[in-house]
Design a protein around this motif. Structure first.
Motif: not given
Length: 972
Positions: A731-754
């Protein structure tokens, strides 16, 4: 068996009844007995109607699950007669958790919990993992494990017993064949941190082995679960790709191949700790050795001397690119066990008949699908045929075998079929409720009197502060407080909610997208909220939600909400003008119909729907506004709570206007006239069906794309700082972003969820409008941590995953955090867990380079533990494993670090480094320092320049204020 009292002809409900065990026994009887059992509970032979309700409330989920089980499985399901069931399985699956049996002398022996990890290479084992979700039927996974030296007769018996156990559980399990050294990730996840098979054959009369300590060399491979394999103790066993552990009587060495990843090295440390505690009684010296380091340190020299001296490890040629897996091939298995190919390239669900067994060959994994109407003998023949197929075809030992019953198909299996039908659980759940309702109605009760399921929504503070902006292209308009409760479907909004969290204020940003908003506003809303989040120093959580798919938490935050049709943005006005669409934005002359919903006066909504009769539903209450009057319509299946919410919502609309109350079935003609005439409308609420427990996936991102791997039996420790993980709650999904990951913006993380929703990787048919949350490491909110046994103190451990494991390994205090109190986390079951303490941080000579570790210019060897050597083995074996001795970290060139008691030590003795090299994101970071006290390495002058005070004044400040200042300067 448990409830029927034969002499009085009554059913007695014992006070200690186990509803799961009761369901287990009833589910294994034939269908006629199942029906008679539950029907007899509600006839006049039973004690009283009160006991009926008491019993129903205690096993309601199990009862509905059983009714669904009847619907899913045909009456030809295999009944199991208790006298034919192995006594070892009599109570199998009655409780959640792990159960392990070993085959000894052709009989099953139930292993004690302390022996669950002791797998012998010459024996065969059966492992049952039972999961009881909050809603829906239990989930069972059965694995039969075969050691490399297992006899064929034991292997065959393990396969048969696994099928027998499946039948005892109502053919509701998934079965797996596990081969030593090639175990599935799901199987290994039961035995974290590792499973190390023991040479020999299991016997229930094990004696004490007090011989010479055997030196062992193990290879470790894996990032979330570790495959530990004993290899020959010789130099040629080492390579540059893996992590190795050399276990000797006096010392354990961790050797890290130069091409091993940070995560693999961190997992190697977990295995080292496990060996230390379980084979050395917690007393053993441990050293880490880096690949490529020549003799120059005593530990390095000692390590290579055990191999007869140092010699270069040969470089292996690069692995060839993975070939494209062949297309899946489907076979039919006849009653004689003959495998017959099916001449069709396109696979569909319709090709699977319920009275047959099939095999799906996917090269490295083979599935056997067993129809629900097949007999036990047919299933046994099919399983044996698949095992023979793997052996006769000369398939690799890495080939996994999975056995599925109809209705329990895994995601990977379903993904090979085109247009696999969506799950039928919602319909079956509704049918189950109808059957329960029929039983109660026969006794004079209505199903609406049954207690509702309670929603275990996380308990965050809903008394925080709210700000709401309306999006109009590039413009944002801050709404007054009086407008917070009035949203429009043609607009987009940004909602900022700030609430007290774990020792600090936490912020949550929602981008709410109306169902009739224009694309330009939708894009602008996401851009605006991303900018607002990035400009914040507190790393708030960002969420994208769509009208009609809002999470319950969003409604609880706004408390009272009215959603109108129409919109006020210029983009929406322009769109309806160009399309010639009537503007539905409410005014005094327009008829408007609102559906009232919610759970309490602090969580209620009125949603405007089409003003026609077909929009009504007997399970809701409605408000109908016209130019002449206001009507309230009360559905026959609505509850007293719904009526209370209706009265409160009317006051919110217009407290001065007295509405005309209308009951369903007694509507005046003028009521239907306002709605354009009477028409058919639904009676029941939409049932969403059972929601499975959340699934955690690691996203391996390369060049804008990602590969996904499920993390089984996950814990907080599986949130690895170098990775991005996705928690799928359906019913909902969470994208957890590690401090040392290659994803540096929340917009990028949101796109992964989409993208995850678009690809429908899990074949769940999730809506593309499912809420998506983006959570940054170190700033996890309570509504995310509720899915874990959360230890808040772990957020204070810095560095990459390897450095963090070093810090944990040297932590001594286990009773409290530095502030003198334990932190805890609420679990869905209501249990609480105390946190482990904040471990002291450790220096490190490792430098991060991408996702690898580069070598430092000097040989590095770290002693993690120092204790009594193996010259007093008796003393070591009596040391309690739960209380290992304190540890120390030493190195020939290690920089000094501070413990809690060292707070007042003169920091002038530390080496001095410039501010730019001490920053967390420095391009040229200093190595070998205490990462939690970067500021201590600044000179007095530069410290005063950056902090505006001398060091002595800084260290007199409260801890939280110190950390806040360090965060602002990128030193924490």
């Amino acid at each position: 068996k448990h409830c029927y009292h034969y002499s009085s002809k009554k059913y007695i409900l014992p006070s200690n009844i186990n509803s799961t065990l009761l369901l287990h026994y009833v589910a294994n009887a034939n269908v006629k007995i199942q029906l008679l059992f539950f029907l007899s509970l509600f006839n006049h032979h039973y004690h009283s109607h009160f006991i009926v309700f008491e019993f129903f409330s205690r096993i309601k989920n199990s009862l509905v699950s059983l009714l669904n089980w009847w619907s899913i499985r045909a009456i030809k399901t295999m009944p199991i007669i208790n006298k034919d069931l192995d006594p070892a399985f009599q109570t199998a699956g009655a409780n959640p958790g792990l159960e392990v049996w070993c085959i000894e002398n052709q009989e099953l022996v139930l292993m004690s919990e302390s022996d669950h990890r002791k797998f012998y290479t010459g024996s065969a084992y059966i492992v049952l993992n039972a999961v009881f979700p909050k809603n829906g039927p239990p989930h069972y996974d059965i694995h039969y494990w075969l050691g490399n030296d297992t006899k064929k007769v034991d292997s065959n018996l393990a396969s048969d017993k696994a099928l027998e156990l499946d039948a005892a559980l109502g053919s509701c399990s998934v079965q797996y064949r596990e081969i030593q050294g090639q175990e599935s990730q799901k199987f290994l996840s039961y035995f974290k941190p590792c499973l190390i098979p023991i040479e020999g054959v299991f016997t229930s009369k094990q004696g004490n082995l007090n011989g010479e300590y055997q030196v062992s060399l193990y290879s470790c491979k894996g990032d979330y679960v570790v495959h530990v394999r004993e290899v020959p103790f010789q130099r040629s066993s080492l390579n540059h790709e893996d992590v190795f552990i050399l276990d000797t009587a006096l010392k354990i060495f961790l050797f890290s191949g130069c091409n091993s990843t940070i995560q693999e090295r961190a997992k190697g440390l977990e295995v080292v700790q496990y060996i230390t505690e379980n084979k050395h009684g917690g007393k053993c010296e441990v050293a880490t050795i880096e690949d490529g380091k020549f003799v120059g340190d005593s530990d390095v020299g000692e390590f290579w001397s055990l191999f007869g001296g140092y010699a270069p490890i040969p470089r292996e040629p690069p692995a060839s690119q993975e070939s494209v897996p062949p297309s899946a091939k489907q076979y039919w298995i006849n009653l004689q066990g003959k495998i017959c190919p099916i001449g069709s390239n396109a696979l569909s669900k319709e090709m699977l008949e319920s009275d047959k067994c099939y095999m799906l060959d996917c090269d490295n994994e083979i599935f056997v699908w067993m129809g629900r109407q097949t007999l036990l003998t047919e299933r046994r023949t099919s399983i044996k045929a698949a095992e023979d197929f793997v052996r006769n075809e000369g398939r690799s030992s890495k080939t996994h075998l999975t056995f599925l019953s109809e209705g329990l198909e895994s995601t990977v299996f379903r993904s090979h079929f085109t247009n696999w039908p969506k799950t039928v659980e919602p319909r079956l759940y509704e049918e189950g409720r109808e059957k329960v309702a029929a039983i109660f109605k026969h006794q004079g009760y209505d199903v609406k009197e049954l207690p509702d399921e309670k929603d275990d929504e996380p308990s965050i503070d809903y008394g925080g502060t709210i700000k709401v902006w309306r999006v109009d292209g590039d413009e944002l308009s801050l709404l007054p407080v009086t407008e917070h409760t009035r949203l429009y479907s043609g607009d987009c909004y940004i909602v900022q909610y700030t609430f007290p969290g774990n020792g600090r204020d936490e912020t949550l940003f929602y981008a709410w997208l109306g169902c009739r908003c224009v694309t330009e506003d939708k894009t602008a809303a996401i851009s605006h909220v991303n900018t607002m989040v990035d400009s914040s120093r507190t790393n708030p959580v960002m969420a994208q939600i769509h009208e009609g798919k809002e999470p319950a938490q969003f409604f609880s935050i706004l408390k009272r909400l009215i959603v109108f049709k129409g919109g006020n943005s210029s983009g929406y006005k322009k769109f309806i003008e160009e399309k010639g669409i009537v503007d539905e934005t409410p005014n005094e002359n327009l008829v408007a119909l609102f559906r009232v919903q919610g759970t309490s006066p602090d969580n209620m909504q009125a949603i405007q729907v089409d003003q026609v009769s077909s929009s009504l539903n007997s399970s809701y209450c409605y408000i109908l506004r016209s130019e002449a009057a206001m009507y309230t319509w009360i559905g026959n299946l609505s509850s007293a709570r719904d009526h209370n919410l209706l009265d409160r919502m009317v006051e919110l609309f217009n407290p001065a206007q007295l509405p005309v109350s209308v009951r369903e079935g007694n509507e005046p003609d003028i009521f239907w006239d306002v709605l354009g005439g009477k028409a058919e409308y639904p009676r029941e609420k939409e049932i969403q069906g059972f929601i499975d427990d959340p699934h955690l996936f690691a996203l391996k991102i390369t060049k804008g794309d990602f590969k996904m791997k499920e993390v089984y039996n996950y814990t907080q420790d599986d949130l690895i700082t170098e990775d991005v993980l996705l928690l799928d709650c359906q019913r909902e999904i969470y994208i957890w972003v590690g401090l040392h990951s290659v994803v540096k913006s929340k917009q990028e993380a949101l796109n992964l969820g989409l993208k995850f929703l678009e690809l429908d990787v899990l074949v769940e048919s999730l809506s593309l409008e499912v809420p998506i949350y983006v959570v940054m490491e170190g700033y996890e909110p309570p509504f995310f941590t509720r899915f874990f046994l959360w230890d808040h103190s772990k957020a204070n451990i810095l560095g990459n995953s390897f450095e963090r494991k070093l810090a944990i390994l040297k932590g001594n205090s286990r009773d409290s955090t530095p502030n003198g109190h334990k932190s805890s986390s609420n679990l869905p079951s209501g249990r609480r867990r105390s946190s482990s303490p904040l471990p002291r941080s450790a220096g490190s000579d490792y430098r991060q380079s991408g996702n690898r570790l580069s070598s430092s210019p000097t040989p590095v060897s770290k002693k993690l533990f120092e204790g009594s050597p193996a010259n007093n083995r008796a003393e070591q074996t009596t040391t309690p494993l739960s209380d290992p001795p304190s540890t120390e970290l030493s190195s020939s060139n290690e920089t000094a670090s501070f413990t809690e008691k060292d707070r007042n030590i003169n920091r002038e003795s530390l080496s001095i480094h410039p501010y730019e090299r001490l920053r967390v994101v420095s391009p040229n970071p200093v190595t070998g320092i205490d990462l939690t006290k970067r500021e201590a390495y600044l000179s007095q002058e530069e410290f005063h320049e950056k902090f505006g005070m001398p060091k002595s004044s800084f260290y007199k400040l409260p801890r939280w204020k110190q950390n806040k200042l360090k965060i602002s300067l990128d030193l924490f």
